[in-house]
Scaffold this active site. Sequence first.
Site, PDB file in Angstrom:
ATOM      1  N   GLU A  40     -56.228 -33.884  53.944  1.00  0.00           N
ATOM      2  CA  GLU A  40     -56.792 -32.731  54.659  1.00  0.00           C
ATOM      3  C   GLU A  40     -57.881 -32.057  53.811  1.00  0.00           C
ATOM      4  O   GLU A  40     -57.678 -31.803  52.621  1.00  0.00           O
ATOM      5  CB  GLU A  40     -55.645 -31.741  54.894  1.00  0.00           C
ATOM      6  CG  GLU A  40     -56.028 -30.466  55.606  1.00  0.00           C
ATOM      7  CD  GLU A  40     -54.825 -29.531  55.795  1.00  0.00           C
ATOM      8  OE1 GLU A  40     -53.781 -29.737  55.115  1.00  0.00           O
ATOM      9  OE2 GLU A  40     -54.912 -28.613  56.631  1.00  0.00           O
ATOM     10  N   LYS A 106     -57.431 -29.848  63.793  1.00  0.00           N
ATOM     11  CA  LYS A 106     -56.037 -29.446  63.546  1.00  0.00           C
ATOM     12  C   LYS A 106     -55.574 -28.466  64.624  1.00  0.00           C
ATOM     13  O   LYS A 106     -56.284 -27.517  64.961  1.00  0.00           O
ATOM     14  CB  LYS A 106     -55.945 -28.789  62.168  1.00  0.00           C
ATOM     15  CG  LYS A 106     -54.534 -28.499  61.692  1.00  0.00           C
ATOM     16  CD  LYS A 106     -54.578 -27.982  60.238  1.00  0.00           C
ATOM     17  CE  LYS A 106     -53.216 -27.712  59.648  1.00  0.00           C
ATOM     18  NZ  LYS A 106     -53.314 -27.273  58.235  1.00  0.00           N
ATOM     19  N   CYS A 142     -51.670 -32.234  58.656  1.00  0.00           N
ATOM     20  CA  CYS A 142     -50.639 -31.417  58.007  1.00  0.00           C
ATOM     21  C   CYS A 142     -49.634 -30.760  58.968  1.00  0.00           C
ATOM     22  O   CYS A 142     -48.773 -31.419  59.510  1.00  0.00           O
ATOM     23  CB  CYS A 142     -51.322 -30.387  57.105  1.00  0.00           C
ATOM     24  SG  CYS A 142     -50.268 -29.874  55.717  1.00  0.00           S
ATOM     25  N   LEU A 322     -47.605 -16.719  19.820  1.00  0.00           N
ATOM     26  CA  LEU A 322     -46.234 -17.203  19.627  1.00  0.00           C
ATOM     27  C   LEU A 322     -45.414 -16.054  19.078  1.00  0.00           C
ATOM     28  O   LEU A 322     -45.763 -15.477  18.042  1.00  0.00           O
ATOM     29  CB  LEU A 322     -46.182 -18.324  18.602  1.00  0.00           C
ATOM     30  CG  LEU A 322     -46.584 -19.733  18.983  1.00  0.00           C
ATOM     31  CD1 LEU A 322     -46.097 -20.703  17.894  1.00  0.00           C
ATOM     32  CD2 LEU A 322     -46.034 -20.130  20.328  1.00  0.00           C
ATOM     33  N   SER A 328     -42.886 -17.987  24.978  1.00  0.00           N
ATOM     34  CA  SER A 328     -44.116 -18.472  24.352  1.00  0.00           C
ATOM     35  C   SER A 328     -43.923 -19.874  23.801  1.00  0.00           C
ATOM     36  O   SER A 328     -44.859 -20.683  23.805  1.00  0.00           O
ATOM     37  CB  SER A 328     -44.598 -17.505  23.270  1.00  0.00           C
ATOM     38  OG  SER A 328     -43.606 -17.307  22.287  1.00  0.00           O
ATOM     39  N   ASN A 404     -45.354  -0.309  23.955  1.00  0.00           N
ATOM     40  CA  ASN A 404     -46.432  -0.992  24.668  1.00  0.00           C
ATOM     41  C   ASN A 404     -47.718  -1.078  23.852  1.00  0.00           C
ATOM     42  O   ASN A 404     -48.496  -2.026  24.019  1.00  0.00           O
ATOM     43  CB  ASN A 404     -46.731  -0.277  25.986  1.00  0.00           C
ATOM     44  CG  ASN A 404     -45.647  -0.523  27.031  1.00  0.00           C
ATOM     45  OD1 ASN A 404     -44.931  -1.521  26.960  1.00  0.00           O
ATOM     46  ND2 ASN A 404     -45.528   0.375  27.990  1.00  0.00           N
TER      47      ASN A 404
END
Lengths: 579, 579
Positions: A40, A106, A142, A322, A328, A404
């Site tokens: 498609e 379609k 589809c 990391l 992570s 934060n």
Amino acid sequence: MIALAQVNTAVGDLDGNSEKILDFADRAVEAGADLVVFPELCLTGYPPEDLLLKQEFTRGSMVAMNKLAAGIGDIVAVVGFVESDYDTFNSAAVVSRGEIVCTYRKTFLPNYGVFDEKRYFGAGAGSVVLDLGGIRVGVTICEDIWFAGGPVEEQVARGGAELVVNLSASPFNRGKHSYREQLVASRSMDGPVVIAYVNNVGAQDELVFDGGSCVYHPQLGFIARAPRFREDLLLCPVDFGLLKSVRMLEPRFRYSTANCPHDSITVCEIEMPARDSAVTSIAAREVAPGDLSPVEEIFEALLLGLKEYVEDNGFEKVILGLSGGIDSALTAALAVEALGPANVVCVFLPSRFTSEQSRGSAYQLADSLGVRLITMSIDEVFKSYLTSLEPELGPDAEGPAIENVQARIRGNLLMALSNRYGWLVLATGNKSELSMGYCTLYGDMAGGFALIKDLLKTQVYEVARYINDRAGRQVIPVEVIERPPTAELREDQLDTDTLPPYDELDPVLEAYIEQGRSAGDIVEMGFAPELVRRVITTVDANEYKRRQAPVGVKITSRAFGRDWRMPISSLARSWTLDI
Amino acid sequence: MIALAQVNTAVGDLDGNSEKILDFADRAVEAGADLVVFPELCLTGYPPEDLLLKQEFTRGSMVAMNKLAAGIGDIVAVVGFVESDYDTFNSAAVVSRGEIVCTYRKTFLPNYGVFDEKRYFGAGAGSVVLDLGGIRVGVTICEDIWFAGGPVEEQVARGGAELVVNLSASPFNRGKHSYREQLVASRSMDGPVVIAYVNNVGAQDELVFDGGSCVYHPQLGFIARAPRFREDLLLCPVDFGLLKSVRMLEPRFRYSTANCPHDSITVCEIEMPARDSAVTSIAAREVAPGDLSPVEEIFEALLLGLKEYVEDNGFEKVILGLSGGIDSALTAALAVEALGPANVVCVFLPSRFTSEQSRGSAYQLADSLGVRLITMSIDEVFKSYLTSLEPELGPDAEGPAIENVQARIRGNLLMALSNRYGWLVLATGNKSELSMGYCTLYGDMAGGFALIKDLLKTQVYEVARYINDRAGRQVIPVEVIERPPTAELREDQLDTDTLPPYDELDPVLEAYIEQGRSAGDIVEMGFAPELVRRVITTVDANEYKRRQAPVGVKITSRAFGRDWRMPISSLARSWTLDI
């Protein structure tokens, strides 16, 4: 013989996509196929979204399709493209001898979940059956095969189709592939008719297309299956006798026109060259499923989704922080698998709250993955923020505001490296966090791509364990998998200070978000009303964070992406807690 | 007499909305009205978005509607609500004597722009006309009157309607109100029929609803008009004779059923009490437009949008960074207008690159607005970042990476204050910047609400000048308006180092984004091909930034919100530059 061209085309790249389609068509000709079917909208890529509102794009698709048709060799090709007429249509062009001999539009346009097809397309009003030298072939796209009583049955009952091809761009979510195969089998038996299902493969923003094209015969079952998550030209020797034999079968239901809104059916006769009969001598037989396990398919989807996002947006390398934690670690391991260790830069950004265990794990992981690890303490920068903020927050400020700040320092440092070197920042948050707002906007949420944003924490562990099992070694150190999760933004912090334990939280999140159940229903499933109330209220209150999150790979049937369109301003939910 | 209840209801607050609807119904009874009409989906608030996929919500709407009906006094009320049956419908309930006597289901469902109604609703298959003691009243919902040959004409031609009510929730964009009035007039004359148009008022996330309800008579013109941008109970003395007189008029077109898919029309007879004839003695006469100028309506929309977002999300105060430039100055001035000076906290965050002029302007502005101004230099924090980044970026790093660090420090400091005190951060970027990516993710883009994100820079100046003119003083210092724009992220930086001058840029942006024109078309409008190429390429390349931007008030017919659904991964645009 029919060929199913499971190609990976890119949204908007009409020239590049045309080349690829021509290449696969040539390969199908070389293989001796009579008919080649593409997915498609493969010419425009799927989903083009609001590019479809640009006339220069829909016109471009028409021009490209005509040019493409002229280049296709001695084969009948069915190609998905955007057709621009009195309205715009999601169409299949049938190409023979360098010309578009007819198009099918379609009929059933999905407008739910991630789909907005009624925003863009008009619905087809007519059905199409090809007559390929005596073999009748129906064409569907589809969604047309997702419901009984639709175009497939119509093409069989009214158009005499022995084979129906379906051009799909059906996005991945876990478990969907086997459901799709059931659908194909159902429609095939409803007909009865042989169905050749050609699915898109590749990725586009949050969506992954997993391929898995196949051919189903109502008596023989699956007689051909393409691999998943990669391109393929699936050749299937369906001979004349095999197709005609489906005519002898009884349909499962009596066909009624009630469900199919077509007002006409066109039979398009296409003269076929006499073929070498060699292909008809290969007996079609059922092919065993080469299916992936639930965790394998998630793993493959994550790799493909990341790889394509990186390539399609002009990046080579990615960068991520990391922490020594599992999220992570998994993101890094997946990135290495998708892009190779040379293209993954990791940064360890310790603070005064970072434990020795975290440091050890980060180094061990980078070593295990063979990636470059930059270490950059955030403590001096953090101190300077505390000094600047002291007049406003007081000398011993604590709580989320201060926590934060640290996450946002990390975000800022990663973005600086990204801006300097052109590396894509990967955000590492998971779905459990994003659901509960247990994440920092512009902090750990910063990045261009949030690879695992649709994995619940329990699924994060599952994929991590799979990676280790698959490698036969601790790619991700076992301590990382086994330690209790912590954000390390204050002394001795644990996720469970703020969140319910993940093995209690995740099933409630899955019921509420993915299955769309109400509070009352979830309590009836056996969860404590207090837990359910707490989770639902928290999920609802954190919509504003999710709205600013980067895109990431859709894994579940309901991700926080195009298939999640919740209002932000909706505090007063007098109806929501029916418990 | 009819009453148009232009109420402001909140998405999801079924209880609060019910109370408000009852209150307005009571006031209409007291005023002696026979009929009171409320906006589309006023019971649930509009747009409920994916709340509509929750059964507990659609069931809740049914329960609340029945309870509401029982509480409505001696009047016929037409109330917009979500009807849950074999499908979900966007419906109007007709209430009389405590009961829902019938419902009308919206027929034309908009699924373009910001609208996703086909995602949620089934289309109504039948029309409804009320017979109120001999007067025939048709019922329609919003989109139903947007096209000729729809339900209005049907209700007149087949149902004998003399009055058609329309329940709307039509979001604001500049210029739309006068277009809406033209629509109402057109449908009225097509009928011919009197039309009572009731629009929603209030705001929901990015959308503002501007009210402006009205009654149009095909001979007399507008015989009643409600104010815009605030609640109102508009009373209109439409007497029996006036309504019947429309029957004498010729329809503009011959009605054909071709455009209206209804398979039935229901006439619902409702016994009406004999009314005091006092109201019929008031002669209805045309009412002059009390229309706002283009800049006034933008100003009002910004105020209402901000005020409601703040209230609906449980905030009292907002915080924003003042740079000394025009964007933050305008945002601050608007916030003060919407919330009062006590609820606006401004922060001046100078760096080594901040000029004395900027400092002077920031102080002068805070003084002029009467708001608290916190000053917090970012220089020490910036230095500590440079030290941390030096091993990776080198000692004399410059360029966007380093410039963005500064913007992100500001974002982090504002967020810290927000997190600590619960103040909503306002992002201050405009549409020209956001279009061109001339803004920093997690820096100046950080915030919960981006108030002026849909104003081009030239419109920013326009609104700023309007505020000064309106106040008759320099609310925003004239130096701020007149100085050349600069981000002050490096020495002597000017916006024009990176962007075309705004008076060249903005018309191209408007043509490309709002009007959806192609490069070729824009060049034909008289713009230089090089400029057009540069602008379009830059807009396209910065989609990833816009995807993570906060919501803000929609002002134009195409904002970067629900009405802009562009793919991110779409680099290869072989079709786009037809120049």
